[in-house]
Scaffold this motif. Structure first.
Motif, PDB file in Angstrom:
ATOM      1  N   GLU A 198       0.858  -1.254  -0.254  1.00 33.97           N
ATOM      2  CA  GLU A 198       0.098   0.111  -0.009  1.00 33.97           C
ATOM      3  C   GLU A 198       0.865   1.144  -0.047  1.00 33.97           C
ATOM      4  O   GLU A 198       0.800   2.209   0.824  1.00 33.97           O
ATOM      5  CB  GLU A 198      -0.855   0.003   1.228  1.00 33.97           C
ATOM      6  CG  GLU A 198      -1.941  -1.278   1.105  1.00 33.97           C
ATOM      7  CD  GLU A 198      -2.829  -1.349   2.387  1.00 33.97           C
ATOM      8  OE1 GLU A 198      -2.647  -0.188   3.267  1.00 33.97           O
ATOM      9  OE2 GLU A 198      -3.705  -1.985   2.656  1.00 33.97           O
ATOM     10  N   GLN A 199       1.694   1.329  -1.229  1.00 33.50           N
ATOM     11  CA  GLN A 199       2.664   2.501  -1.343  1.00 33.50           C
ATOM     12  C   GLN A 199       1.500   3.952  -1.653  1.00 33.50           C
ATOM     13  O   GLN A 199       0.447   3.624  -2.183  1.00 33.50           O
ATOM     14  CB  GLN A 199       3.526   2.236  -2.162  1.00 33.50           C
ATOM     15  CG  GLN A 199       4.640   1.337  -1.919  1.00 33.50           C
ATOM     16  CD  GLN A 199       4.303  -0.066  -1.529  1.00 33.50           C
ATOM     17  OE1 GLN A 199       3.496  -0.405  -2.128  1.00 33.50           O
ATOM     18  NE2 GLN A 199       4.940  -0.950  -0.627  1.00 33.50           N
ATOM     19  N   SER A 200       2.405   4.911  -1.604  1.00 28.12           N
ATOM     20  CA  SER A 200       1.666   6.374  -2.098  1.00 28.12           C
ATOM     21  C   SER A 200       1.416   6.114  -3.396  1.00 28.12           C
ATOM     22  O   SER A 200       0.495   6.930  -3.845  1.00 28.12           O
ATOM     23  CB  SER A 200       2.564   7.436  -1.560  1.00 28.12           C
ATOM     24  OG  SER A 200       3.781   7.143  -2.161  1.00 28.12           O
ATOM     25  N   GLN A 201       2.302   5.498  -4.180  1.00 28.68           N
ATOM     26  CA  GLN A 201       2.144   5.448  -5.498  1.00 28.68           C
ATOM     27  C   GLN A 201       1.693   4.100  -6.171  1.00 28.68           C
ATOM     28  O   GLN A 201       2.253   3.058  -5.438  1.00 28.68           O
ATOM     29  CB  GLN A 201       3.035   6.223  -6.483  1.00 28.68           C
ATOM     30  CG  GLN A 201       4.622   5.395  -6.310  1.00 28.68           C
ATOM     31  CD  GLN A 201       5.586   6.141  -7.128  1.00 28.68           C
ATOM     32  OE1 GLN A 201       5.552   7.371  -7.539  1.00 28.68           O
ATOM     33  NE2 GLN A 201       6.844   5.365  -7.212  1.00 28.68           N
ATOM     34  N   VAL A 202       1.052   4.089  -7.188  1.00 26.89           N
ATOM     35  CA  VAL A 202       0.651   2.614  -7.747  1.00 26.89           C
ATOM     36  C   VAL A 202       1.110   2.625  -9.376  1.00 26.89           C
ATOM     37  O   VAL A 202       0.885   3.707  -9.798  1.00 26.89           O
ATOM     38  CB  VAL A 202      -0.793   2.262  -7.604  1.00 26.89           C
ATOM     39  CG1 VAL A 202      -0.911   2.121  -6.041  1.00 26.89           C
ATOM     40  CG2 VAL A 202      -1.652   3.311  -8.204  1.00 26.89           C
ATOM     41  N   VAL A 203       1.427   1.543  -9.778  1.00 27.99           N
ATOM     42  CA  VAL A 203       1.670   1.513 -11.043  1.00 27.99           C
ATOM     43  C   VAL A 203       1.166   0.171 -11.767  1.00 27.99           C
ATOM     44  O   VAL A 203       1.609  -0.794 -11.786  1.00 27.99           O
ATOM     45  CB  VAL A 203       3.443   1.193 -11.418  1.00 27.99           C
ATOM     46  CG1 VAL A 203       3.574   1.092 -12.801  1.00 27.99           C
ATOM     47  CG2 VAL A 203       4.172   2.307 -10.563  1.00 27.99           C
ATOM     48  N   PRO A 204      -0.389   0.083 -11.856  1.00 27.44           N
ATOM     49  CA  PRO A 204      -1.017  -0.824 -12.356  1.00 27.44           C
ATOM     50  C   PRO A 204      -0.864  -0.923 -13.784  1.00 27.44           C
ATOM     51  O   PRO A 204      -0.485  -0.105 -14.746  1.00 27.44           O
ATOM     52  CB  PRO A 204      -2.589  -0.275 -12.109  1.00 27.44           C
ATOM     53  CG  PRO A 204      -2.308   1.204 -12.388  1.00 27.44           C
ATOM     54  CD  PRO A 204      -1.061   1.458 -11.581  1.00 27.44           C
ATOM     55  N   VAL A 205      -0.905  -2.332 -14.262  1.00 25.07           N
ATOM     56  CA  VAL A 205      -0.698  -2.640 -15.779  1.00 25.07           C
ATOM     57  C   VAL A 205      -2.296  -2.173 -16.297  1.00 25.07           C
ATOM     58  O   VAL A 205      -3.334  -2.509 -16.005  1.00 25.07           O
ATOM     59  CB  VAL A 205      -0.948  -4.267 -15.728  1.00 25.07           C
ATOM     60  CG1 VAL A 205      -1.001  -4.667 -17.163  1.00 25.07           C
ATOM     61  CG2 VAL A 205       0.512  -4.692 -15.164  1.00 25.07           C
ATOM     62  N   MET A 206      -1.927  -1.369 -17.378  1.00 29.83           N
ATOM     63  CA  MET A 206      -2.918  -0.725 -18.127  1.00 29.83           C
ATOM     64  C   MET A 206      -3.510  -1.566 -19.228  1.00 29.83           C
ATOM     65  O   MET A 206      -4.458  -2.006 -19.736  1.00 29.83           O
ATOM     66  CB  MET A 206      -2.791   0.651 -18.333  1.00 29.83           C
ATOM     67  CG  MET A 206      -2.248   1.518 -17.283  1.00 29.83           C
ATOM     68  SD  MET A 206      -3.280   1.458 -16.094  1.00 29.83           S
ATOM     69  CE  MET A 206      -4.824   2.614 -16.778  1.00 29.83           C
ATOM     70  N   PHE A 207      -2.194  -1.856 -20.188  1.00 32.31           N
ATOM     71  CA  PHE A 207      -2.658  -2.632 -21.221  1.00 32.31           C
ATOM     72  C   PHE A 207      -1.554  -3.816 -21.664  1.00 32.31           C
ATOM     73  O   PHE A 207      -0.591  -3.496 -21.205  1.00 32.31           O
ATOM     74  CB  PHE A 207      -2.475  -1.787 -22.650  1.00 32.31           C
ATOM     75  CG  PHE A 207      -3.488  -0.544 -22.780  1.00 32.31           C
ATOM     76  CD1 PHE A 207      -4.760  -0.648 -22.383  1.00 32.31           C
ATOM     77  CD2 PHE A 207      -2.824   0.648 -22.604  1.00 32.31           C
ATOM     78  CE1 PHE A 207      -5.590   0.540 -22.460  1.00 32.31           C
ATOM     79  CE2 PHE A 207      -3.592   1.665 -22.391  1.00 32.31           C
ATOM     80  CZ  PHE A 207      -4.862   1.853 -22.213  1.00 32.31           C
ATOM     81  N   ILE A 208      -1.759  -4.934 -22.320  1.00 33.91           N
ATOM     82  CA  ILE A 208      -0.696  -5.771 -22.594  1.00 33.91           C
ATOM     83  C   ILE A 208      -1.368  -6.500 -23.838  1.00 33.91           C
ATOM     84  O   ILE A 208      -2.355  -7.020 -24.162  1.00 33.91           O
ATOM     85  CB  ILE A 208      -0.508  -6.595 -21.258  1.00 33.91           C
ATOM     86  CG1 ILE A 208       0.583  -7.821 -21.751  1.00 33.91           C
ATOM     87  CG2 ILE A 208      -1.821  -7.674 -21.168  1.00 33.91           C
ATOM     88  CD1 ILE A 208       0.926  -8.710 -20.654  1.00 33.91           C
ATOM     89  N   GLU A 209      -0.354  -6.700 -24.794  1.00 40.35           N
ATOM     90  CA  GLU A 209      -0.474  -7.478 -25.899  1.00 40.35           C
ATOM     91  C   GLU A 209       0.330  -8.563 -26.058  1.00 40.35           C
ATOM     92  O   GLU A 209       1.410  -8.533 -25.544  1.00 40.35           O
ATOM     93  CB  GLU A 209      -0.382  -6.532 -27.184  1.00 40.35           C
ATOM     94  CG  GLU A 209      -1.299  -5.418 -27.402  1.00 40.35           C
ATOM     95  CD  GLU A 209      -2.677  -5.780 -27.908  1.00 40.35           C
ATOM     96  OE1 GLU A 209      -2.785  -6.898 -28.573  1.00 40.35           O
ATOM     97  OE2 GLU A 209      -3.789  -5.294 -27.573  1.00 40.35           O
TER      98      GLU A 209
END
Length: 566
Positions: free
Chosen positions: A147-158
């Protein structure tokens, strides 16, 4: 020269003592050379295998590095494009990936994805935008405790597949291994690989190991000099598929390949297995080399396939050496045996030659003795004979006595002759007349050849005298011949006549040829005096004959000896 002769004398003795030493030595030497040859062949074979495994390791490492570099090139090109865009939308991302003309080949990876950096407070907004853009049920999720202050979620993947959809919305910054690689990529601006992780595509936390490679995307705002991180272009890799796609198994020649993640635990490095291609047969012979994939240290291990304990050429060399050693052993054995037989034959010929020479000397000696006896008999017979007929008859009888004794000696090969046989041979003509009484007896006593001849002459003269004038000339006459051992090496033979005509005084004084032959020739030959008495009742004669050991007169007694004078 003397040293050389001494060596020649010692060599046969050593060889006779160890007749099998040379064949065994040749066999051992040949096998030693063969074993050394096999050792050299196997050593060269091991070096060849080592070079082969090193070459395979180089080829595998080069293949993996090519895959890694190709993926890094795709990620860099993607990052360059996304850095120029304010917003990376799904159509743009999909179009760009298709323009890379990957044709479904993502260089061993599960594809190429985009993960955007957002603040935690903006998560609801991002979720709404993604759902309205066609990604239904888009929800940002993170690893437990992340639960960090910033997140880097996966948006797209091909490519857009059911497997890859499992990763959509996962906050990769919430997982420590991914976060470490992302931080390093942001710092260096280069593609950076993670350590061992389980991809979200696996759908389970206990799935097979994999890794990811992150490429940071920066945007520079107008009027600002500092770069601003917008997100990451990344590629997920299933380690097993990545290894299999990077290695041409037809070039492994039965070798095995293993990929390890090198993890520092304290001051020690631990190798975590990630993927493997098993060898045809386990051998335990491995070659390891470090491997750099997008800035992360991996370890590549190549295991040589198990091979027979000996190579085919070593087996052939060993069999050939064994065959040659055996043939040389047989040949050496035959030669040494033949040499031994030749040596035995040569010794036998030398022995026969020595025996022949000894026999010749012995024959000369015995012939001389016999001729001397004959000459003495002729001389004494001539002096005592009154006419030619008497001379011829006396001479013939005495020669026959010698001949009879010679026959006995011939039958015994001129060895020892029993006293009983000599006496029987000389009295044989008188023993056929049943009216004459002969008594003879005594222990077994063996006489030397010349002693037997002398005894034969003495008995002949006594028998002739008894037949003419003594006990054998009348029907009631009796002759007794007894012998016994008078000492350790002397036999006593006693001749006694009884019942014959009385011997007058005149006959006692008269000394005939028989008396001289017995008292002179026989006594001389026997080396003992002869006690010859003409008693009133009849003649009494006592002979002392030496009983010699066989070695004193034999030509050979287990070894060659010089014949004694008999």
């Amino acid at each position: 020269m003397e040293k050389l002769l001494a060596q020649k004398k010692l060599t046969p003795r050593w060889y006779e003592r160890f007749p099998r030493g040379v064949p065994v030595g040749i066999f051992t030497l040949t096998m030693a050379v063969t074993v050394l040859s096999v050792f050299a062949i196997e050593r060269a074979e091991d070096q060849r295998k080592g070079a082969q495994i090193a070459q395979i390791a180089q080829e595998v490492a080069s293949g993996i590095e090519r895959r890694s570099n190709a993926n890094a090139a795709y990620l860099r090109s993607s990052a360059a494009l996304f850095a120029t865009q304010q917003i990376v939308e799904a159509p743009l991302f999909r179009t760009f990936i298709r323009q890379l003309h990957l044709d479904g080949s993502y260089v061993g990876s599960d594809g190429i994805g985009w993960a955007m950096k957002v603040r935690r407070a903006d998560i609801p907004t991002i979720e709404a935008i993604m759902r309205s853009g066609g990604v239904q049920d888009f929800t940002v999720r993170w690893a437990p405790g992340g639960e960090q202050s910033q997140v880097v979620p996966v948006m797209f993947i091909e490519p857009d597949s059911q497997r890859n959809r499992r990763a959509i919305g996962f906050d990769m910054f919430s997982e420590s291994t991914r976060r470490t690689a992302m931080t390093a990529a942001e710092r260096t601006g280069q593609p950076t690989a993670t350590g061992t992780v389980v991809l979200q595509q696996e759908g389970s936390a206990s799935g097979p190991p994999g890794f990811l490679v992150f490429m940071p995307v920066f945007a520079i705002a107008p009027g600002e000099q500092e770069r601003k991180l917008r997100g990451f272009v990344y590629s997920p890799f299933n380690a097993q598929r990545f290894l299999e796609s990077s290695v041409d198994e037809s070039h492994l020649e039965g070798a095995g390949v293993r990929l390890f993640d090198r993890v520092e635990v304290g001051s020690q490095a631990v190798l975590k297995p990630m993927a493997a291609i098993d060898p045809e047969n386990d051998s335990g012979e491995v070659v390891r080399r470090p491997l750099d994939i997008a800035g992360h240290r991996f370890v590549l291990e190549i295991e040589a396939p198990a091979t027979p304990m000996l190579s085919m050429i070593s087996v052939m060399t060993l069999l050939f050496g064994l065959l040659v050693a055996t043939l040389l052993l047989v040949l050496a054995r035959l030669l040494t045996q033949q040499a031994a037989e030749d040596r035995i034959a040569l010794a036998w010929f030398e022995q026969q030659s020595s025996i022949r020479n000894s026999l010749t000397r012995e024959l000369n000696h015995r012939v001389k003795n016999t001729l001397a006896n004959v000459l003495s008999i002729i001389s004494l017979t001539r002096r005592r004979a009154t006419n030619l007929g008497e001379f011829a008859d006396s001479l013939e009888g005495r020669i026959r006595a010698l001949s009879a004794t010679h026959d006995l000696l011939t039958q015994s090969d001129w060895g020892t002759t029993p006293v009983s046989l000599v006496v029987q041979a000389e009295l044989a003509p008188y023993a056929q007349d049943q009216q004459r009484h002969l008594e003879m007896g005594g222990p077994d006593v063996e006489l030397a050849p010349n002693d037997a001849l002398s005894l034969g002459l003495a008995v002949h003269e006594l028998a002739t005298n008894a037949a003419k004038y003594g006990a054998l000339s009348v029907e009631n006459g009796r002759v007794s011949i007894r012998w016994e051992m008078a000492g350790e090496d002397v036999a006593r033979i006693v001749w006694i006549e009884r019942g014959g005509p009385p011997i007058d005084t005149e006959l006692r004084r008269k000394r005939g040829f028989g008396t001289e032959l017995i008292e002179k020739i026989v006594a001389h030959e026997l080396r003992n005096p002869v006690d010859l008495r003409f008693e009133t009742e009849g003649v009494r004669c006592t002979l002392l004959i030496p009983v010699r050991r066989r070695g004193d007169f034999a030509i050979r007694q287990g070894r060659l000896t010089e014949p004694a004078s008999v």
